[in-house]
Design a protein around this motif. Structure first.
Motif, PDB file in Angstrom:
ATOM      1  N   PHE A  77       1.012  -1.309  -0.048  1.00  0.00           N
ATOM      2  CA  PHE A  77      -0.024  -0.097  -0.039  1.00  0.00           C
ATOM      3  C   PHE A  77       0.811   1.317   0.071  1.00  0.00           C
ATOM      4  CE2 PHE A  77      -2.625   3.206   2.317  1.00  0.00           C
ATOM      5  CZ  PHE A  77      -3.626   3.162   1.439  1.00  0.00           C
ATOM      6  N   GLY A  78       1.930   1.254   0.662  1.00  0.00           N
ATOM      7  CA  GLY A  78       2.692   2.251   0.851  1.00  0.00           C
ATOM      8  C   GLY A  78       3.498   2.726  -0.353  1.00  0.00           C
ATOM      9  N   LEU A  79       3.997   1.315  -1.296  1.00  0.00           N
ATOM     10  CA  LEU A  79       4.505   1.750  -2.475  1.00  0.00           C
ATOM     11  C   LEU A  79       3.219   2.130  -3.543  1.00  0.00           C
ATOM     12  CD1 LEU A  79       6.754  -1.408  -2.639  1.00  0.00           C
ATOM     13  CD2 LEU A  79       7.459   0.787  -2.625  1.00  0.00           C
ATOM     14  N   TRP A  80       2.136   1.971  -3.159  1.00  0.00           N
ATOM     15  CA  TRP A  80       1.124   2.267  -4.165  1.00  0.00           C
ATOM     16  C   TRP A  80       0.975   3.903  -3.935  1.00  0.00           C
ATOM     17  CZ3 TRP A  80      -3.584   4.303  -2.960  1.00  0.00           C
ATOM     18  CH2 TRP A  80      -4.629   4.631  -4.359  1.00  0.00           C
ATOM     19  N   ILE A  81       0.965   4.175  -2.549  1.00  0.00           N
ATOM     20  CA  ILE A  81       0.753   5.545  -2.454  1.00  0.00           C
ATOM     21  C   ILE A  81       1.909   6.564  -3.065  1.00  0.00           C
ATOM     22  CG2 ILE A  81       0.760   7.333  -0.609  1.00  0.00           C
ATOM     23  CD1 ILE A  81      -0.756   5.562   1.125  1.00  0.00           C
ATOM     24  N   LEU A  82       3.155   6.096  -2.887  1.00  0.00           N
ATOM     25  CA  LEU A  82       4.439   6.500  -3.504  1.00  0.00           C
ATOM     26  C   LEU A  82       4.408   6.534  -4.944  1.00  0.00           C
ATOM     27  CD1 LEU A  82       7.150   7.845  -2.988  1.00  0.00           C
ATOM     28  CD2 LEU A  82       8.197   5.501  -3.059  1.00  0.00           C
ATOM     29  N   SER A  83       3.814   5.608  -5.341  1.00  0.00           N
ATOM     30  CA  SER A  83       3.592   5.835  -7.191  1.00  0.00           C
ATOM     31  C   SER A  83       2.596   6.749  -7.563  1.00  0.00           C
ATOM     32  CB  SER A  83       3.189   4.176  -7.573  1.00  0.00           C
ATOM     33  OG  SER A  83       2.973   4.313  -9.224  1.00  0.00           O
ATOM     34  N   GLN A  84       1.451   6.616  -6.682  1.00  0.00           N
ATOM     35  CA  GLN A  84       0.592   7.785  -7.159  1.00  0.00           C
ATOM     36  C   GLN A  84       1.144   9.327  -6.818  1.00  0.00           C
ATOM     37  OE1 GLN A  84      -2.291   7.208  -8.338  1.00  0.00           O
ATOM     38  NE2 GLN A  84      -1.911   5.165  -8.579  1.00  0.00           N
ATOM     39  N   ILE A  85       1.899   9.303  -5.848  1.00  0.00           N
ATOM     40  CA  ILE A  85       2.416  10.828  -5.745  1.00  0.00           C
ATOM     41  C   ILE A  85       3.387  11.023  -6.829  1.00  0.00           C
ATOM     42  CG2 ILE A  85       4.020  12.170  -4.173  1.00  0.00           C
ATOM     43  CD1 ILE A  85       2.859  10.701  -1.819  1.00  0.00           C
ATOM     44  N   LEU A  86       4.214  10.119  -7.363  1.00  0.00           N
ATOM     45  CA  LEU A  86       5.365  10.292  -8.330  1.00  0.00           C
ATOM     46  C   LEU A  86       4.439  10.572  -9.594  1.00  0.00           C
ATOM     47  CD1 LEU A  86       7.985   7.569  -7.741  1.00  0.00           C
ATOM     48  CD2 LEU A  86       8.407  10.204  -7.586  1.00  0.00           C
ATOM     49  N   SER A  87       3.410  10.059  -9.818  1.00  0.00           N
ATOM     50  CA  SER A  87       2.476  10.103 -11.178  1.00  0.00           C
ATOM     51  C   SER A  87       1.962  11.558 -11.141  1.00  0.00           C
ATOM     52  CB  SER A  87       1.425   9.162 -11.128  1.00  0.00           C
ATOM     53  OG  SER A  87       1.848   7.972 -11.311  1.00  0.00           O
ATOM     54  N   ALA A  88       1.620  11.998  -9.991  1.00  0.00           N
ATOM     55  CA  ALA A  88       1.018  13.366  -9.814  1.00  0.00           C
ATOM     56  C   ALA A  88       2.267  14.567  -9.942  1.00  0.00           C
ATOM     57  CB  ALA A  88       0.422  13.738  -8.587  1.00  0.00           C
ATOM     58  N   VAL A  89       3.252  14.032  -9.395  1.00  0.00           N
ATOM     59  CA  VAL A  89       4.491  14.950  -9.735  1.00  0.00           C
ATOM     60  C   VAL A  89       4.824  15.180 -11.145  1.00  0.00           C
ATOM     61  CG1 VAL A  89       6.926  15.186  -9.191  1.00  0.00           C
ATOM     62  CG2 VAL A  89       5.170  14.814  -7.428  1.00  0.00           C
ATOM     63  N   ALA A  90       4.908  13.918 -11.925  1.00  0.00           N
ATOM     64  CA  ALA A  90       5.124  13.649 -13.479  1.00  0.00           C
ATOM     65  C   ALA A  90       4.042  14.866 -14.062  1.00  0.00           C
ATOM     66  CB  ALA A  90       5.057  12.435 -13.607  1.00  0.00           C
ATOM     67  N   MET A  91       2.615  14.589 -13.839  1.00  0.00           N
ATOM     68  CA  MET A  91       1.711  15.224 -14.436  1.00  0.00           C
ATOM     69  C   MET A  91       1.836  16.801 -14.309  1.00  0.00           C
ATOM     70  SD  MET A  91       0.262  13.098 -16.302  1.00  0.00           S
ATOM     71  CE  MET A  91      -1.435  12.691 -16.658  1.00  0.00           C
ATOM     72  N   SER A  92       2.253  17.068 -13.194  1.00  0.00           N
ATOM     73  CA  SER A  92       2.581  18.476 -12.878  1.00  0.00           C
ATOM     74  C   SER A  92       3.653  19.259 -13.537  1.00  0.00           C
ATOM     75  CB  SER A  92       2.483  18.948 -11.310  1.00  0.00           C
ATOM     76  OG  SER A  92       3.578  18.256 -11.010  1.00  0.00           O
ATOM     77  N   VAL A  93       4.678  18.376 -13.789  1.00  0.00           N
ATOM     78  CA  VAL A  93       5.937  18.826 -14.368  1.00  0.00           C
ATOM     79  C   VAL A  93       5.419  18.748 -16.038  1.00  0.00           C
ATOM     80  CG1 VAL A  93       7.982  17.962 -15.218  1.00  0.00           C
ATOM     81  CG2 VAL A  93       7.643  17.695 -12.817  1.00  0.00           C
ATOM     82  N   VAL A  94       4.786  18.051 -16.409  1.00  0.00           N
ATOM     83  CA  VAL A  94       4.219  17.989 -17.749  1.00  0.00           C
ATOM     84  C   VAL A  94       3.479  19.129 -18.221  1.00  0.00           C
ATOM     85  CG1 VAL A  94       2.961  16.728 -19.813  1.00  0.00           C
ATOM     86  CG2 VAL A  94       4.606  15.399 -18.328  1.00  0.00           C
ATOM     87  N   ALA A  95       2.568  19.530 -17.271  1.00  0.00           N
ATOM     88  CA  ALA A  95       1.505  20.703 -17.569  1.00  0.00           C
ATOM     89  C   ALA A  95       2.045  21.761 -17.480  1.00  0.00           C
ATOM     90  CB  ALA A  95       0.402  20.194 -16.635  1.00  0.00           C
TER      91      ALA A  95
END
Length: 95
Positions: A77-95
């Motif tokens: 579950f912790g790895l899933w949360i970390l993955s979601q945070i990294l995805s959000a960061v990646a989307m904010s960098v792209v946008a």
């Protein structure tokens, strides 16, 4: 962007190793396979060496619940949360 992709890939690898060790844990716990087998013993030790630095602190903080080890699920579950945070960061960098 490539650093975030590498971190996502690393998280995926750790999740797969975690799932493999959990399946092996269940097979050993229910006496389907035996640790006296050299291959199984070596595989268990290798997977344990990789994951114990992450699972150990979780095990020390979690109470024992009927002999079941829920640290695998907490780490997953912790790895899933970390993955979601990294995805959000990646989307904010792209946008």
């Amino acid at each position: 962007m490539s650093i975030l992709s590498a971190l996502q890939y690393l998280i995926w690898i750790v999740r797969m190793v975690l799932i493999c060790q959990f399946i092996l844990y269940l097979l050993i716990a229910f006496n389907v396979i035996d640790l006296r087998n050299r291959f199984i013993s070596g595989l268990w030790e290798a997977l344990n060496a990789i994951l114990e630095p992450m699972l150990g602190p979780i095990r020390r903080r979690m109470p024992a619940v009927g002999g079941m080890d829920f640290s695998y699920m907490v780490l997953l579950f912790g790895l899933w949360i970390l993955s979601q945070i990294l995805s959000a960061v990646a989307m904010s960098v792209v946008a």
